[in-house]
Write a protein that holds these residues in place. Sequence first.
Motif, PDB file in Angstrom:
ATOM      1  N   ALA A  64       0.821  -1.206   0.000  1.00 23.52           N
ATOM      2  CA  ALA A  64       0.000   0.000   0.000  1.00 23.52           C
ATOM      3  C   ALA A  64       0.857   1.259   0.000  1.00 23.52           C
ATOM      4  N   LEU A  65       1.957   1.252   0.738  1.00 23.42           N
ATOM      5  CA  LEU A  65       2.836   2.419   0.781  1.00 23.42           C
ATOM      6  C   LEU A  65       3.465   2.690  -0.581  1.00 23.42           C
ATOM      7  N   ASN A  66       3.932   1.647  -1.237  1.00 27.39           N
ATOM      8  CA  ASN A  66       4.492   1.814  -2.580  1.00 27.39           C
ATOM      9  C   ASN A  66       3.420   2.255  -3.573  1.00 27.39           C
ATOM     10  N   ALA A  67       2.208   1.715  -3.399  1.00 27.79           N
ATOM     11  CA  ALA A  67       1.104   2.116  -4.266  1.00 27.79           C
ATOM     12  C   ALA A  67       0.773   3.599  -4.066  1.00 27.79           C
ATOM     13  N   PHE A  68       0.810   4.066  -2.819  1.00 29.18           N
ATOM     14  CA  PHE A  68       0.545   5.481  -2.554  1.00 29.18           C
ATOM     15  C   PHE A  68       1.612   6.370  -3.176  1.00 29.18           C
ATOM     16  N   ALA A  69       2.858   5.923  -3.159  1.00 32.41           N
ATOM     17  CA  ALA A  69       3.916   6.685  -3.831  1.00 32.41           C
ATOM     18  C   ALA A  69       3.628   6.794  -5.328  1.00 32.41           C
ATOM     19  N   LEU A  70       3.155   5.704  -5.929  1.00 32.45           N
ATOM     20  CA  LEU A  70       2.778   5.738  -7.347  1.00 32.45           C
ATOM     21  C   LEU A  70       1.587   6.662  -7.568  1.00 32.45           C
ATOM     22  N   TRP A  71       0.634   6.648  -6.670  1.00 31.59           N
ATOM     23  CA  TRP A  71      -0.530   7.537  -6.748  1.00 31.59           C
ATOM     24  C   TRP A  71      -0.075   9.006  -6.787  1.00 31.59           C
ATOM     25  N   LEU A  72       0.844   9.361  -5.913  1.00 33.62           N
ATOM     26  CA  LEU A  72       1.354  10.733  -5.866  1.00 33.62           C
ATOM     27  C   LEU A  72       2.132  11.079  -7.134  1.00 33.62           C
ATOM     28  N   TYR A  73       2.929  10.136  -7.617  1.00 32.21           N
ATOM     29  CA  TYR A  73       3.730  10.371  -8.823  1.00 32.21           C
ATOM     30  C   TYR A  73       2.842  10.634 -10.038  1.00 32.21           C
ATOM     31  N   LEU A  74       1.827   9.795 -10.219  1.00 36.35           N
ATOM     32  CA  LEU A  74       0.946   9.964 -11.378  1.00 36.35           C
ATOM     33  C   LEU A  74       0.166  11.269 -11.289  1.00 36.35           C
ATOM     34  N   ALA A  75      -0.197  11.679 -10.057  1.00 35.94           N
ATOM     35  CA  ALA A  75      -0.877  12.974  -9.904  1.00 35.94           C
ATOM     36  C   ALA A  75       0.065  14.108 -10.257  1.00 35.94           C
ATOM     37  N   ARG A  76       1.301  14.028  -9.836  1.00 35.51           N
ATOM     38  CA  ARG A  76       2.280  15.075 -10.132  1.00 35.51           C
ATOM     39  C   ARG A  76       2.532  15.176 -11.629  1.00 35.51           C
ATOM     40  N   MET A  77       2.501  14.035 -12.315  1.00 30.29           N
ATOM     41  CA  MET A  77       2.730  14.019 -13.755  1.00 30.29           C
ATOM     42  C   MET A  77       1.475  14.352 -14.554  1.00 30.29           C
ATOM     43  N   GLY A  78       0.359  14.561 -13.865  1.00 31.57           N
ATOM     44  CA  GLY A  78      -0.887  14.881 -14.555  1.00 31.57           C
ATOM     45  C   GLY A  78      -1.545  13.696 -15.228  1.00 31.57           C
ATOM     46  N   ARG A  79      -1.170  12.488 -14.826  1.00 30.31           N
ATOM     47  CA  ARG A  79      -1.721  11.274 -15.454  1.00 30.31           C
ATOM     48  C   ARG A  79      -2.870  10.718 -14.598  1.00 30.31           C
ATOM     49  N   VAL A  80      -3.856  11.541 -14.351  1.00 29.85           N
ATOM     50  CA  VAL A  80      -4.954  11.151 -13.460  1.00 29.85           C
ATOM     51  C   VAL A  80      -5.795  10.044 -14.080  1.00 29.85           C
ATOM     52  N   ARG A  81      -6.028  10.100 -15.401  1.00 33.98           N
ATOM     53  CA  ARG A  81      -6.833   9.065 -16.053  1.00 33.98           C
ATOM     54  C   ARG A  81      -6.103   7.725 -16.025  1.00 33.98           C
ATOM     55  N   LEU A  82      -4.814   7.727 -16.318  1.00 36.92           N
ATOM     56  CA  LEU A  82      -4.031   6.495 -16.237  1.00 36.92           C
ATOM     57  C   LEU A  82      -4.048   5.959 -14.811  1.00 36.92           C
ATOM     58  N   ARG A  83      -3.938   6.849 -13.835  1.00 36.67           N
ATOM     59  CA  ARG A  83      -3.982   6.439 -12.432  1.00 36.67           C
ATOM     60  C   ARG A  83      -5.298   5.741 -12.107  1.00 36.67           C
ATOM     61  N   ALA A  84      -6.382   6.288 -12.597  1.00 40.97           N
ATOM     62  CA  ALA A  84      -7.685   5.683 -12.333  1.00 40.97           C
ATOM     63  C   ALA A  84      -7.759   4.264 -12.897  1.00 40.97           C
ATOM     64  N   ILE A  85      -7.182   4.055 -14.062  1.00 38.95           N
ATOM     65  CA  ILE A  85      -7.197   2.720 -14.672  1.00 38.95           C
ATOM     66  C   ILE A  85      -6.327   1.756 -13.876  1.00 38.95           C
ATOM     67  N   LEU A  86      -5.123   2.203 -13.519  1.00 37.20           N
ATOM     68  CA  LEU A  86      -4.181   1.323 -12.832  1.00 37.20           C
ATOM     69  C   LEU A  86      -4.648   0.936 -11.439  1.00 37.20           C
ATOM     70  N   PHE A  87      -5.305   1.850 -10.745  1.00 39.89           N
ATOM     71  CA  PHE A  87      -5.606   1.601  -9.337  1.00 39.89           C
ATOM     72  C   PHE A  87      -6.862   0.775  -9.106  1.00 39.89           C
ATOM     73  N   VAL A  88      -7.563   0.423 -10.157  1.00 38.92           N
ATOM     74  CA  VAL A  88      -8.631  -0.561  -9.975  1.00 38.92           C
ATOM     75  C   VAL A  88      -8.026  -1.923  -9.605  1.00 38.92           C
ATOM     76  N   PRO A  89      -7.099  -2.474 -10.412  1.00 42.06           N
ATOM     77  CA  PRO A  89      -6.482  -3.746 -10.003  1.00 42.06           C
ATOM     78  C   PRO A  89      -5.547  -3.597  -8.800  1.00 42.06           C
ATOM     79  N   ILE A  90      -4.838  -2.463  -8.692  1.00 43.41           N
ATOM     80  CA  ILE A  90      -3.925  -2.286  -7.564  1.00 43.41           C
ATOM     81  C   ILE A  90      -4.694  -2.295  -6.250  1.00 43.41           C
ATOM     82  N   GLY A  91      -5.805  -1.577  -6.187  1.00 42.34           N
ATOM     83  CA  GLY A  91      -6.615  -1.566  -4.982  1.00 42.34           C
ATOM     84  C   GLY A  91      -7.135  -2.938  -4.620  1.00 42.34           C
ATOM     85  N   CYS A  92      -7.549  -3.695  -5.634  1.00 45.52           N
ATOM     86  CA  CYS A  92      -8.039  -5.058  -5.384  1.00 45.52           C
ATOM     87  C   CYS A  92      -6.941  -5.963  -4.851  1.00 45.52           C
ATOM     88  N   LEU A  93      -5.736  -5.818  -5.394  1.00 49.36           N
ATOM     89  CA  LEU A  93      -4.620  -6.651  -4.931  1.00 49.36           C
ATOM     90  C   LEU A  93      -4.246  -6.315  -3.489  1.00 49.36           C
TER      91      LEU A  93
END
Length: 531
Positions: A151-180
């Motif tokens: 979860a901590l590594n996933a949160f770091a990725l969440w912050l990175y994608l937000a900083r890069m402006g990749r919010v839509r990509l983040r939404a796609i990726l975090f469906v399976p990440i959240g489930c895992l």
Amino acid sequence: MFRSTPPLTPPSGWWTRPWYIAFLAIISIIPLIRPEVPPLVDLMGHMGRYRVELSAPSSPLLTEYFSFQWALMGNLGVDLLIIPMAKLFGLELGVKLIVMMVPPLTLTGFLLIAREVHGRLPATAGLVAPFAYCWPFQWGFINYVLAMALALNAFALWLYLARMGRVRLRAILFVPIGCLVWLAHGFAWGVLGLLAFSAEIVRMRDVEGRGYVEALWRGALHCLPLAPPMLLMLLWRSGDVQGETADWFNWKAKYVYLVSSLRTQWMEFDIWLVSLLILLVLFGIGSIGWRRVGVDMRRTLGVATLVLIIAYVLMPRIVIGSAYADMRLAPYVVAIGVLGLVPRTTNRVALGAIAAVALAIFGVRVWQATVQFAGISAYQEKQLAALDHVDRNARIFALVDLPCLSRWESPRLEHLGAMAIVRREAFVNGQWTMAGAQLLSIKYAPAKGYAEDPTQVMRPRRCRAPRSRSIESSIALFPRDAFDYLWLINASRDRWPINDPSLKLIWNGGERGALYRIQEDVPPFRFKPVR
């Protein structure tokens, strides 16, 4: 409440180099290299379950003693991961390698979060390193701490994608990440959701300039990709899931859990260190301190810390029959606060000194854990020598002589008996059972009442749970025809049974520990049980 820190990244130094994260991650493995089995309190109990899980359908473990039924639940991290690992390395080494992954993964998660929030690692970031060996890890809540590392590594990725402006990509990726993450452990998924929501609130306010109310609902909207496990939880809870949720607002327990966040074997140092870190976090939250020597708090992690504090206060001690629910969260509340800190000073000498102190503190913790784990593991293996005298597929009644839970140091023997399942494929009492909430259940009827956890746990009378048995009463009352052996773990000689013709001593561990074979057709010596 927060005075936002200047929009400048912290000054660079040796502590901001990429090798620094890798170095901390690598040395965090050192304490786990020598022990054959990581000496974590609950781990060996879980290993007993893994052995049943991996057994052939024709094994007596499954035909006579236990049932194992797969079910979809938010607590399957190592239960799933051990399947390929055991095929490659065997059960014991497979578990050890998984456990060895947790501290470095936890550290990389922490430090990557700090780097994303600050733009560069602040000199204080290394102060979070001891939380890689926090109390939930020491206790052996292995699914939870593994899931928290993810979860901590996933949160770091969440912050990175937000900083890069990749919010839509983040939404796609975090469906399976959240489930895992939920599949590994549901509590960790909940923490990930709180961290993501907190970060989105701050991003809506500071980056997009939204108002308070709009920031709240838009932040919740952006977290919807993490929501699918809620449907899985509804399916899980709609089944035969028993277990109470209780013990709300136990302030004494919450205080103990908080100061025990870094609990190991050295009480003074453990409490001093976590108290210092809590004080620093409070300084950061209040934006108070000395003009030139104090610390500030980044808003992203400052809000996250407040949200986690609220969750910690509101969380009961027991959730769906799972004890120590709030205790599991306590270290991460402090750790997230520490990650948000940044020194006000820009003096590189001072910053280097802070980073060096942080590294030295972690070095002490690594040394301490290495010595501690080696000593505990050696004693555990000495007690496990009794298994050399046990037949395969035997039935063992184990009793563990333990100190009071209030004692800071722990011998970590509560579930040592489960190694009889691991190494001898034997039945032994002490496995956790809860309908719908555990994959394993006990079907060996002759041992009923003397089979489940905590029938193996024996504590001094002054701190014993109400109506629990003593070693003497357990020896007097347990059903002899249901077992082949009586195993007294860590029991001193004055607790060993004497003048009982139905028990034949076949191994002793010197001053501590004994193994008896139960003699068939020999009536036991009856005496009035001592309660």
